[in-house]
Motif scaffolding. Sequence first.
Motif, PDB file in Angstrom:
ATOM      1  N   ILE A 181     -22.190 -15.486   6.359  1.00 61.66           N
ATOM      2  CA  ILE A 181     -21.953 -14.243   7.493  1.00 61.66           C
ATOM      3  C   ILE A 181     -20.773 -14.423   8.364  1.00 61.66           C
ATOM      4  N   TRP A 182     -21.078 -15.721   8.806  1.00 66.76           N
ATOM      5  CA  TRP A 182     -19.939 -16.266   9.917  1.00 66.76           C
ATOM      6  C   TRP A 182     -18.776 -16.019   9.341  1.00 66.76           C
ATOM      7  N   ILE A 183     -18.507 -16.513   8.259  1.00 70.07           N
ATOM      8  CA  ILE A 183     -17.402 -16.654   7.533  1.00 70.07           C
ATOM      9  C   ILE A 183     -16.668 -15.329   7.249  1.00 70.07           C
ATOM     10  N   PHE A 184     -17.851 -14.428   6.718  1.00 69.48           N
ATOM     11  CA  PHE A 184     -17.431 -12.997   6.334  1.00 69.48           C
ATOM     12  C   PHE A 184     -16.917 -12.293   7.403  1.00 69.48           C
ATOM     13  N   LEU A 185     -17.589 -12.454   8.943  1.00 68.60           N
ATOM     14  CA  LEU A 185     -17.120 -11.769   9.942  1.00 68.60           C
ATOM     15  C   LEU A 185     -15.939 -12.362  10.531  1.00 68.60           C
ATOM     16  N   PHE A 186     -15.701 -13.553  10.494  1.00 70.81           N
ATOM     17  CA  PHE A 186     -14.367 -14.327  10.755  1.00 70.81           C
ATOM     18  C   PHE A 186     -13.372 -13.889  10.238  1.00 70.81           C
ATOM     19  N   LEU A 187     -13.393 -13.762   8.707  1.00 67.53           N
ATOM     20  CA  LEU A 187     -12.131 -13.172   8.036  1.00 67.53           C
ATOM     21  C   LEU A 187     -12.040 -11.708   8.412  1.00 67.53           C
ATOM     22  N   ASN A 188     -12.964 -10.983   8.439  1.00 66.39           N
ATOM     23  CA  ASN A 188     -12.814  -9.856   8.685  1.00 66.39           C
ATOM     24  C   ASN A 188     -12.120  -9.304   9.969  1.00 66.39           C
ATOM     25  N   ASN A 189     -12.123 -10.147  11.086  1.00 65.36           N
ATOM     26  CA  ASN A 189     -11.678 -10.052  12.410  1.00 65.36           C
ATOM     27  C   ASN A 189     -10.163 -10.595  12.428  1.00 65.36           C
ATOM     28  N   ASN A 190     -10.070 -11.526  11.588  1.00 60.85           N
ATOM     29  CA  ASN A 190      -8.800 -12.660  11.852  1.00 60.85           C
ATOM     30  C   ASN A 190      -7.790 -12.719  10.742  1.00 60.85           C
ATOM     31  N   TRP A 191      -8.146 -12.343   9.637  1.00 61.45           N
ATOM     32  CA  TRP A 191      -7.623 -12.357   8.696  1.00 61.45           C
ATOM     33  C   TRP A 191      -6.471 -11.137   8.404  1.00 61.45           C
ATOM     34  N   LEU A 192      -5.221 -11.212   8.776  1.00 62.70           N
ATOM     35  CA  LEU A 192      -4.378 -10.062   9.115  1.00 62.70           C
ATOM     36  C   LEU A 192      -3.866  -9.614   7.594  1.00 62.70           C
ATOM     37  N   GLN A 193      -3.835  -8.221   7.593  1.00 65.95           N
ATOM     38  CA  GLN A 193      -3.573  -7.484   6.296  1.00 65.95           C
ATOM     39  C   GLN A 193      -2.279  -6.696   6.774  1.00 65.95           C
ATOM     40  N   THR A 194      -1.252  -6.483   5.710  1.00 62.53           N
ATOM     41  CA  THR A 194       0.165  -5.626   5.792  1.00 62.53           C
ATOM     42  C   THR A 194      -0.228  -4.605   4.889  1.00 62.53           C
ATOM     43  N   THR A 195      -0.077  -3.370   5.492  1.00 64.30           N
ATOM     44  CA  THR A 195       0.008  -2.162   4.416  1.00 64.30           C
ATOM     45  C   THR A 195       1.482  -1.654   4.447  1.00 64.30           C
ATOM     46  N   THR A 196       1.856  -1.357   3.338  1.00 65.32           N
ATOM     47  CA  THR A 196       3.320  -0.644   3.390  1.00 65.32           C
ATOM     48  C   THR A 196       3.036   0.758   2.887  1.00 65.32           C
ATOM     49  N   TYR A 197       4.078   1.545   3.388  1.00 62.44           N
ATOM     50  CA  TYR A 197       4.178   2.798   3.052  1.00 62.44           C
ATOM     51  C   TYR A 197       5.745   2.986   2.777  1.00 62.44           C
ATOM     52  N   GLU A 198       6.176   3.894   1.799  1.00 63.32           N
ATOM     53  CA  GLU A 198       7.567   4.401   1.764  1.00 63.32           C
ATOM     54  C   GLU A 198       7.542   6.136   1.765  1.00 63.32           C
ATOM     55  N   ILE A 199       8.186   6.552   2.814  1.00 61.96           N
ATOM     56  CA  ILE A 199       8.156   7.999   3.043  1.00 61.96           C
ATOM     57  C   ILE A 199       9.609   8.395   2.731  1.00 61.96           C
ATOM     58  N   LYS A 200       9.630   9.305   1.904  1.00 64.77           N
ATOM     59  CA  LYS A 200      10.730   9.934   1.133  1.00 64.77           C
ATOM     60  C   LYS A 200      11.030  11.341   1.466  1.00 64.77           C
ATOM     61  N   SER A 201      12.365  11.510   2.012  1.00 67.91           N
ATOM     62  CA  SER A 201      12.424  12.949   2.381  1.00 67.91           C
ATOM     63  C   SER A 201      14.111  13.405   2.488  1.00 67.91           C
ATOM     64  N   ASP A 202      14.333  14.405   1.880  1.00 69.03           N
ATOM     65  CA  ASP A 202      15.554  15.037   1.996  1.00 69.03           C
ATOM     66  C   ASP A 202      16.211  15.246   3.444  1.00 69.03           C
ATOM     67  N   ARG A 203      15.201  15.290   4.466  1.00 66.41           N
ATOM     68  CA  ARG A 203      15.446  15.440   5.776  1.00 66.41           C
ATOM     69  C   ARG A 203      16.063  14.277   6.698  1.00 66.41           C
ATOM     70  N   ILE A 204      15.749  12.983   5.898  1.00 65.21           N
ATOM     71  CA  ILE A 204      16.247  11.724   6.585  1.00 65.21           C
ATOM     72  C   ILE A 204      17.625  11.587   6.404  1.00 65.21           C
ATOM     73  N   PRO A 205      18.378  11.436   7.342  1.00 67.24           N
ATOM     74  CA  PRO A 205      19.862  11.180   7.170  1.00 67.24           C
ATOM     75  C   PRO A 205      20.193   9.862   6.264  1.00 67.24           C
ATOM     76  N   LYS A 206      21.214   9.988   5.369  1.00 68.05           N
ATOM     77  CA  LYS A 206      21.509   8.890   4.605  1.00 68.05           C
ATOM     78  C   LYS A 206      21.708   7.627   5.345  1.00 68.05           C
TER      79      LYS A 206
END
Length: 279
Positions: A15-40
């Motif tokens: 339980i301690w390891i689970f809680l520690f990882l949930n609160n300290n293990w950084l996660q990176t989430t990536t998004y790509e936003i595509k639009s013809d409104r974005i200047p070249k």
Amino acid sequence: MKRKILKLILFIAVIWIFLFLNNNWLQTTTYEIKSDRIPKAFDGLTIVQLSDLHDATFGEKQSRLVEKVKKRKPDLVFVTGDLIDSNRYDLDNSLDLVEQLVTFTSVYYVTGNHEVAVNQVSEIKEALKSLGVHVLANETELIKIDGETMAIAGIEDPLMRAIEDPIVVVGESLDAAMSKIPEQTYTLLLSHRPEVFNVYVENEVDVVFTGHAHGGQVRIPGIGGLIAPGQGWFPSYTAGDHKRGITNMIVNRGLGNSLVPYRIFNRPEIVVVTLKSSR
């Protein structure tokens, strides 16, 4: 008896390891936003969003967090409120992060409800400005590359006017922030609150970066967040990219905690957004 004690110790350790990882293990989430409104000229622009640090610490002087951000080589970093926590105010701890970020990228910031609650908004803003942070208070900065323009707007947390309806306050703050943006300018907005998504959609903001919901604090696999301020139980906007009309709203799950000390199935999150022009 010894077996029971060993099993209990093992259970507590898991339980301690689970809680520690949930609160300290950084996660990176990536998004790509595509639009013809974005200047070249802004094609490929990379933004790292950090939100709701709440005075949490990731390595000595935030070293783990800084290295994660630096590896993404961001053109911009957006900090969308609650850099500090009103229950354990420690501005120096949070400034350890910002002092390093400004050495390799441009940093933009808006207030969250905790900055307002601690009643130190002016002190926090001045400290950030002295480091070179772009502090946006219901205002906009225009950035130009090769003669093309994009707007970065930021609004204050509605708790600044606590006795009024947050929807009304956000709408008026947004009006003020966007009043000097030339028509058809692609606009990125920093705003702490995701629960007023309809306001962003009605104002046709292109991309909104929000936090506040802490991912729902506890995330139930296959369902989502459990509870969020301003949204209640089983909230709609706790994580991810929400799209309606021309508006994309990114909801960052945040980095730290406040009243509830643990995140469950909800690791601290760094968001990376890349803009892609389809012109």
